[in-house]
Design a protein around this motif. Sequence first.
Motif, PDB file in Angstrom:
ATOM      1  N   HIS A 166       0.861  -1.541  -0.005  1.00 31.89           N
ATOM      2  CA  HIS A 166       0.038  -0.044  -0.064  1.00 31.89           C
ATOM      3  C   HIS A 166       0.882   1.150   0.118  1.00 31.89           C
ATOM      4  O   HIS A 166       0.436   2.370  -0.248  1.00 31.89           O
ATOM      5  CB  HIS A 166      -1.102   0.083   1.125  1.00 31.89           C
ATOM      6  N   PHE A 167       2.074   1.102   0.339  1.00 32.06           N
ATOM      7  CA  PHE A 167       2.964   2.443   0.365  1.00 32.06           C
ATOM      8  C   PHE A 167       4.386   1.849   0.189  1.00 32.06           C
ATOM      9  O   PHE A 167       4.674   0.572   0.434  1.00 32.06           O
ATOM     10  CB  PHE A 167       2.643   3.180   1.621  1.00 32.06           C
ATOM     11  N   PHE A 168       5.313   2.688  -0.346  1.00 27.48           N
ATOM     12  CA  PHE A 168       6.636   2.666  -0.717  1.00 27.48           C
ATOM     13  C   PHE A 168       7.403   2.704   0.955  1.00 27.48           C
ATOM     14  O   PHE A 168       6.864   3.340   1.724  1.00 27.48           O
ATOM     15  CB  PHE A 168       7.171   3.539  -1.569  1.00 27.48           C
ATOM     16  N   PRO A 169       8.358   1.621   0.902  1.00 23.77           N
ATOM     17  CA  PRO A 169       9.331   1.781   2.187  1.00 23.77           C
ATOM     18  C   PRO A 169       9.647   3.256   2.669  1.00 23.77           C
ATOM     19  O   PRO A 169       9.820   3.641   4.046  1.00 23.77           O
ATOM     20  CB  PRO A 169      10.450   1.067   1.949  1.00 23.77           C
ATOM     21  N   ASP A 170      10.054   3.775   1.577  1.00 22.18           N
ATOM     22  CA  ASP A 170      10.483   5.286   2.084  1.00 22.18           C
ATOM     23  C   ASP A 170       9.656   6.415   2.260  1.00 22.18           C
ATOM     24  O   ASP A 170       9.911   7.845   2.043  1.00 22.18           O
ATOM     25  CB  ASP A 170      11.638   5.812   0.991  1.00 22.18           C
ATOM     26  N   VAL A 171       8.108   6.031   1.986  1.00 21.18           N
ATOM     27  CA  VAL A 171       7.193   6.996   2.254  1.00 21.18           C
ATOM     28  C   VAL A 171       7.205   8.089   3.394  1.00 21.18           C
ATOM     29  O   VAL A 171       7.698   7.632   4.407  1.00 21.18           O
ATOM     30  CB  VAL A 171       5.748   6.663   2.086  1.00 21.18           C
ATOM     31  N   ASP A 172       7.034   9.334   2.995  1.00 21.10           N
ATOM     32  CA  ASP A 172       7.053  10.298   4.347  1.00 21.10           C
ATOM     33  C   ASP A 172       5.978   9.738   5.194  1.00 21.10           C
ATOM     34  O   ASP A 172       4.890   9.603   5.381  1.00 21.10           O
ATOM     35  CB  ASP A 172       6.459  11.550   3.701  1.00 21.10           C
ATOM     36  N   PRO A 173       6.513   9.630   6.632  1.00 23.62           N
ATOM     37  CA  PRO A 173       5.561   8.833   7.670  1.00 23.62           C
ATOM     38  C   PRO A 173       4.615  10.115   8.145  1.00 23.62           C
ATOM     39  O   PRO A 173       3.375   9.426   8.539  1.00 23.62           O
ATOM     40  CB  PRO A 173       6.582   8.744   9.045  1.00 23.62           C
ATOM     41  N   GLU A 174       4.780  11.253   7.919  1.00 18.85           N
ATOM     42  CA  GLU A 174       3.397  12.142   8.294  1.00 18.85           C
ATOM     43  C   GLU A 174       2.370  11.925   7.147  1.00 18.85           C
ATOM     44  O   GLU A 174       1.226  11.807   7.748  1.00 18.85           O
ATOM     45  CB  GLU A 174       3.889  13.650   8.078  1.00 18.85           C
ATOM     46  N   ALA A 175       2.811  11.566   5.741  1.00 20.92           N
ATOM     47  CA  ALA A 175       1.866  11.133   4.981  1.00 20.92           C
ATOM     48  C   ALA A 175       1.244   9.956   5.258  1.00 20.92           C
ATOM     49  O   ALA A 175      -0.087   9.857   5.128  1.00 20.92           O
ATOM     50  CB  ALA A 175       2.325  11.262   3.590  1.00 20.92           C
TER      51      ALA A 175
ATOM     52  N   ALA B 118       1.826  17.423  -7.811  1.00 17.94           N
ATOM     53  CA  ALA B 118       0.370  17.412  -7.613  1.00 17.94           C
ATOM     54  C   ALA B 118      -0.453  16.126  -7.609  1.00 17.94           C
ATOM     55  O   ALA B 118      -1.207  15.842  -6.792  1.00 17.94           O
ATOM     56  CB  ALA B 118      -0.207  18.413  -8.578  1.00 17.94           C
ATOM     57  N   ALA B 119      -0.097  15.347  -8.601  1.00 15.16           N
ATOM     58  CA  ALA B 119      -0.570  13.936  -8.252  1.00 15.16           C
ATOM     59  C   ALA B 119      -0.411  13.214  -7.224  1.00 15.16           C
ATOM     60  O   ALA B 119      -1.022  12.467  -6.916  1.00 15.16           O
ATOM     61  CB  ALA B 119      -0.180  13.216  -9.729  1.00 15.16           C
ATOM     62  N   ARG B 120       1.270  13.326  -6.963  1.00 19.99           N
ATOM     63  CA  ARG B 120       1.687  12.626  -5.813  1.00 19.99           C
ATOM     64  C   ARG B 120       0.965  12.871  -4.496  1.00 19.99           C
ATOM     65  O   ARG B 120       0.556  12.052  -3.483  1.00 19.99           O
ATOM     66  CB  ARG B 120       3.051  12.821  -5.588  1.00 19.99           C
TER      67      ARG B 120
ATOM     68  N   ARG C 183      -1.909  11.968   0.176  1.00 24.11           N
ATOM     69  CA  ARG C 183      -2.650  12.676   1.262  1.00 24.11           C
ATOM     70  C   ARG C 183      -4.073  12.706   0.584  1.00 24.11           C
ATOM     71  O   ARG C 183      -4.627  14.036   0.408  1.00 24.11           O
ATOM     72  CB  ARG C 183      -1.994  14.029   1.415  1.00 24.11           C
ATOM     73  N   PRO C 184      -4.889  11.697   0.412  1.00 23.39           N
ATOM     74  CA  PRO C 184      -6.264  11.890  -0.003  1.00 23.39           C
ATOM     75  C   PRO C 184      -7.190  12.394   0.873  1.00 23.39           C
ATOM     76  O   PRO C 184      -6.744  12.609   2.244  1.00 23.39           O
ATOM     77  CB  PRO C 184      -6.772  10.157  -0.240  1.00 23.39           C
ATOM     78  N   THR C 185      -8.137  13.204   0.753  1.00 31.81           N
ATOM     79  CA  THR C 185      -9.064  13.858   1.236  1.00 31.81           C
ATOM     80  C   THR C 185     -10.220  13.023   1.507  1.00 31.81           C
ATOM     81  O   THR C 185     -11.021  13.151   0.530  1.00 31.81           O
ATOM     82  CB  THR C 185      -9.576  15.447   0.553  1.00 31.81           C
ATOM     83  N   PRO C 186     -10.697  12.622   2.731  1.00 34.86           N
ATOM     84  CA  PRO C 186     -11.855  11.874   3.047  1.00 34.86           C
ATOM     85  C   PRO C 186     -13.203  12.990   3.045  1.00 34.86           C
ATOM     86  O   PRO C 186     -12.872  13.635   3.449  1.00 34.86           O
ATOM     87  CB  PRO C 186     -11.919  11.306   4.334  1.00 34.86           C
ATOM     88  N   ARG C 187     -14.162  12.560   2.158  1.00 34.67           N
ATOM     89  CA  ARG C 187     -15.142  13.365   1.807  1.00 34.67           C
ATOM     90  C   ARG C 187     -16.233  13.156   3.060  1.00 34.67           C
ATOM     91  O   ARG C 187     -17.592  13.100   2.482  1.00 34.67           O
ATOM     92  CB  ARG C 187     -15.768  13.038   0.399  1.00 34.67           C
ATOM     93  N   VAL C 188     -16.042  13.452   3.999  1.00 33.61           N
ATOM     94  CA  VAL C 188     -16.766  12.988   5.240  1.00 33.61           C
ATOM     95  C   VAL C 188     -18.015  14.200   5.285  1.00 33.61           C
ATOM     96  O   VAL C 188     -19.222  13.597   5.267  1.00 33.61           O
ATOM     97  CB  VAL C 188     -16.087  13.241   6.546  1.00 33.61           C
ATOM     98  N   ALA C 189     -17.864  15.463   4.847  1.00 35.29           N
ATOM     99  CA  ALA C 189     -18.848  16.363   4.928  1.00 35.29           C
ATOM    100  C   ALA C 189     -19.591  16.098   3.800  1.00 35.29           C
ATOM    101  O   ALA C 189     -21.025  16.007   3.887  1.00 35.29           O
ATOM    102  CB  ALA C 189     -18.408  17.676   4.852  1.00 35.29           C
ATOM    103  N   LEU C 190     -19.404  15.626   2.656  1.00 34.49           N
ATOM    104  CA  LEU C 190     -20.291  15.321   1.510  1.00 34.49           C
ATOM    105  C   LEU C 190     -21.177  14.107   1.688  1.00 34.49           C
ATOM    106  O   LEU C 190     -22.332  14.404   1.645  1.00 34.49           O
ATOM    107  CB  LEU C 190     -19.366  15.061   0.288  1.00 34.49           C
TER     108      LEU C 190
END
Length: 325
Positions: A52-61, A186-188, A193-200
Amino acid sequence: MGEFELIRRYFQRPGGTNPAVALGIGDDCALLQPAPGTQLAISSDMLVEGHHFFPDVDPEALGHKALAVNLSDLAACGARPLAFTLALSLPRADAAWLASFARGLFTLADAHGCTLMGGDTTRGPLNICITVFGEVPVVNGRSQALLRSGGQVGDELWVSGTLGDARLALEALQGRRTLPPEQLQAARQRLERPTPRVALGLALRGIATAAMDLSDGLAGDLGHLLQASGCGARLEAAVLGTLPATRAASLEEAGRLALVLGGGDDYELLFSAPAAQQDAVRAAGRAADVPLTCIGRLEAEPGLRVVDAQGRLLEVRHTSYDHFA
Ligand code: ADP
Ligand code: MG
């Protein structure tokens, strides 16, 4: 740093508690008290390194995404987030990594009033499993949850936001495509950092007839909604082609369609609504501050059809994600 010191330092926080959490971290169980007249909506998602993610992904992301994909499931059901648990397997207790991961996680949690109420921590390959708990009202004995099964023949099909960009970033990061640096950036962002559409999701209660979130690609995910609703769908290719935010010159029409239909990791909402509700749908999009696009309609004939501007059936290729395929 030992296990309990790690939990105390990075995951146990004073305040910011959702009132539904009667007891948080520290005992054998946490206690969650849903409001009278509500149901709990519960969903788990696991993120595994290398899959689901690359080993070197930013831990905050990563902290952000681990919770975002779970909140997206609550959004799809029209549930209001209350709390979550975190089961974490870590190869080592790296202070900088943990601080960064916790920052990404709690920034998103706080934005949704969703409290970390418990979990488990063990040593092992990096693996993150979150379970979210949300609340859905029950009105006159009827749950207000949005389900995949409520679609009716004739309903319009809608998607939120943009589709295909996360897949595009993934292909670029895997070296299967080249993108100009700003477009990759931008694509990255969409991938990491997907935005969950909770309010929608909340705004669509009582308006959408069926809903789900898009995690494995539009064509595959829509297939599940169609199966649950017992109908088919017709989608407009010209509209689908407008859905990626990335406007790469190297992306020809067929490639854009394949990206949108195959997609993956979009975390947008897909939903159906009666055509007569179009104004209400648009108002929900404005209230949630997310663009909505009508991509087609539900039809009685089973299966998924993509048509061009003249209504001619198109042969489309797409590959949606399946862990065991
Ligand atoms: P147990 O005795 O059941 O094994 P643990 O020692 O695993 O409990 O955890 C102690 C407390 O810390 C529990 O309340 C548990 O929910 C919480 N906890 C453990 N790991 C995490 C985590 N990663 N995030 C949040 N809470 C955690
Ligand atoms: Mg215990």
